[in-house]
Design an enzyme around this catalytic site. Structure first.
Site, mmCIF file in Angstrom:
data_model
loop_
_atom_site.group_PDB
_atom_site.id
_atom_site.type_symbol
_atom_site.label_atom_id
_atom_site.label_comp_id
_atom_site.label_asym_id
_atom_site.label_seq_id
_atom_site.Cartn_x
_atom_site.Cartn_y
_atom_site.Cartn_z
ATOM 1 N N HIS A 261 0.606 -1.078 0.027
ATOM 2 C CA HIS A 261 0.227 -0.362 -0.064
ATOM 3 C C HIS A 261 0.839 1.117 -0.267
ATOM 4 C CE1 HIS A 261 -3.755 1.897 1.301
ATOM 5 N NE2 HIS A 261 -3.111 2.947 1.427
ATOM 6 N N GLU A 262 2.057 1.095 0.682
ATOM 7 C CA GLU A 262 2.539 2.751 0.627
ATOM 8 C C GLU A 262 3.714 2.960 -0.220
ATOM 9 O OE1 GLU A 262 1.464 4.210 2.951
ATOM 10 O OE2 GLU A 262 0.116 3.146 4.087
ATOM 11 N N HIS A 265 1.246 4.612 -2.472
ATOM 12 C CA HIS A 265 1.755 5.905 -2.434
ATOM 13 C C HIS A 265 3.231 6.212 -2.553
ATOM 14 C CE1 HIS A 265 -2.327 6.763 -0.789
ATOM 15 N NE2 HIS A 265 -1.825 6.043 0.777
ATOM 16 N N GLU A 291 -4.707 7.675 -2.966
ATOM 17 C CA GLU A 291 -4.769 6.716 -2.542
ATOM 18 C C GLU A 291 -5.329 5.839 -3.889
ATOM 19 O OE1 GLU A 291 -5.083 6.104 0.096
ATOM 20 O OE2 GLU A 291 -5.634 4.146 0.479
#
Ligand code: CO
Length: 499
Positions: A261-262, A265, A291
């Protein structure tokens, strides 16, 4: 030098201060001793005030000159940048420097108290800080001005151009389809997932996480990974974008999916053009688009069967003999298990949206004066019953679980769900645009997908609002049907049912 070039140089200096603030914040989360908090709050406050002051009093007059002398002759790209700077300037000009400093200091302090009160399961400890931040943000909304409700003014900071009513309408349009899918999944027998819960050395897990991050295109040349209570990514500049992760010794999913997820980003920030540093074109479009990038990598890529086809052998050989004898489908099934739960960050891809819907309803009610801070725990319990069918056993697993409100972030939560919906729409388009994409992902070749995202999304920065970007990339504005189609396709495979 043109006035625009002077403005760009000034904005680059301001971005330098922003980068320094980001580094202070990274340090506070990852490295700083607890005793450093008071001086750090002061330092962050001073720098924020300086940043605000330079923006309004130095960049502001340059912007006015650009508009008066050069705007009419500019090409479309320059005009887009100027329009976006103007949008931001108009908003910021309405805020007194003293207010900015007050919020930054209060937020920094409150965040520290939140961590303690969450650990102690003590809402009373946190309550006065939350109340202070809510009041400060209501005051801020009044400075900005709004037509319908104060929450609109705060939402606009994260999702420019989006209104409370529009968010409500997106959520209403996704609810029936989502409830239908959840209802059918609920009837499926629950399968055993204990095989994935093996206790694995934390260091080895982190190392494997870095291997995955590198495979997706995130490198140590421009990033690093640390551990923090709440995983985040933070950009000091497009050349230094760091991520943090969280490790559960007995559940590899925690580390793996917070990392992916990170990384999503971070890849967005790293994909911004350094030549546009300081300009809107060198910044992310909106929080929902941000997001969409993290969700796309986490869910569309990381939770796919193709991902496990590729990475199960590596997982199995790294953690011998914990995962011997399992096939990719076992992992595909277990990382996509759907079951209502109390904690947002460990929620599955579908019930997740009900966590967001309830937070959106609660925070907009607090900001719009319809819910008192002291009534938050009771309201939280009620919504959890209504949307997730669960009782809240503690504040730590209830209204103290998220970091956002602790630093005064109201209006951010909706962007998570909007991001998921954008992600599905972008991925559907990428699959049409890039020949053989599915097969490349299965081979672990993520480069073509990353290049598509860079070319279609990252390169534009914030030269347009999210709905315009979405239309430019996919041919239509946000349409939740793409998400529902993605969900039906995926979860019918996971649960072997018709959806
Ligand atoms: Co995120």
């Amino acid at each position: 030098m043109t006035q625009f070039e002077l403005l760009k140089a000034k904005l680059a200096e301001i971005a330098d201060i922003k980068g320094a603030l980001a580094l202070l914040s990274w340090d506070q989360e990852v490295m700083m001793p607890a005793g450093g908090i008071a001086s750090r709050a002061r330092q962050s406050g001073t720098l924020s005030g300086l940043q605000h002051d330079m923006y309004v009093n130095q960049a502001g007059p340059l912007l006015d000159k650009v508009e008066a002398e050069e705007y009419a002759q500019m090409d479309e790209w320059h005009q887009q940048n100027v329009r976006e700077i103007k949008r931001e300037m108009q908003r910021v000009r309405k805020l007194p420097t003293s207010h900015v400093m007050e919020v930054t200091q209060a937020a920094s302090h409150s965040q520290q108290v939140w961590a303690k009160s969450r650990a102690a399961n003590d809402f009373e400890m946190f309550k006065p800080h939350l109340k202070q931040l809510v009041d400060l943000r209501i005051r801020e909304a009044e400075y900005y001005g709004y037509t319908t409700c104060p929450y609109d003014a705060l939402l606009d900071m994260y999702e420019p151009g989006m209104t409370t009513l529009e968010v409500k309408s997106v959520f209403e349009s996704v609810k029936p389809g989502l409830l239908d899918i959840l209802g059918k999944i609920k009837e499926c027998p629950e399968r055993d997932e204990t095989f994935i819960r093996k206790t694995l050395p934390v260091d080895e897990q982190l190392k494997w996480g870095v291997h995955i991050a590198n495979s997706l295109g995130y490198s140590a040349d421009h990033g690093r990974q640390d551990v923090s209570a709440h995983p985040f990514s933070i950009a000091m500049s497009p050349e230094d974008v760091r991520i943090t992760t969280k490790v559960a010794p007995d559940d590899i999913r925690e580390m793996l999916y917070s990392t992916i997820h990170e990384v999503g980003h971070a890849l967005y920030e790293l994909g911004l053009n350094t030549a546009n540093y300081g300009l809107p074109a060198g910044e992310a479009c909106s929080m929902a688009i941000h997001e969409s990038q993290s969700r796309l990598w986490e869910n569309q890529v990381g939770r796919s069967l193709e991902f496990w086809d590729k990475f199960l052998p590596s997982l199995a050989s790294t953690f011998q003999p914990a995962f011997n004898g399992y096939v990719p489908f076992d992992f595909f099934r277990v990382v996509n298990k759907v079951k209502p739960s109390l904690v947002r960050i460990s929620a599955d891809e579908l019930t997740y949206h009900f966590h967001i819907i309830m937070r959106f309803e609660l925070e907009s009610a607090m900001i719009n004066g319809e819910l008192k801070v002291e009534d938050l725990p009771a309201a939280w319990a009620e919504k959890t019953r209504q949307y997730l069918g669960l009782e809240v056993p503690s504040h730590a697993q209830g209204c103290l679980q998220d970091i956002h409100w602790s630093f005064g972030s109201f209006g951010y939560f909706p962007t998570y769900s909007l991001g998921s919906f954008y992600a599905a729409q972008f991925m559907a388009k990428a699959l049409q645009d890039v020949p053989g994409l599915q097969e490349q992902l299965k081979q672990g070749n993520f480069r073509p997908l990353l290049l598509w995202l860079r070319e279609k999304i990252h390169v534009h920065g914030r030269t347009m609002v999210a709905s315009e970007l979405c239309k430019k990339v996919t041919g239509e504005t946000l349409n939740v049907e793409h998400f529902l189609t993605y969900a039906r396709t995926k979860f019918s495979k996971v649960y072997q049912i018709e959806l």
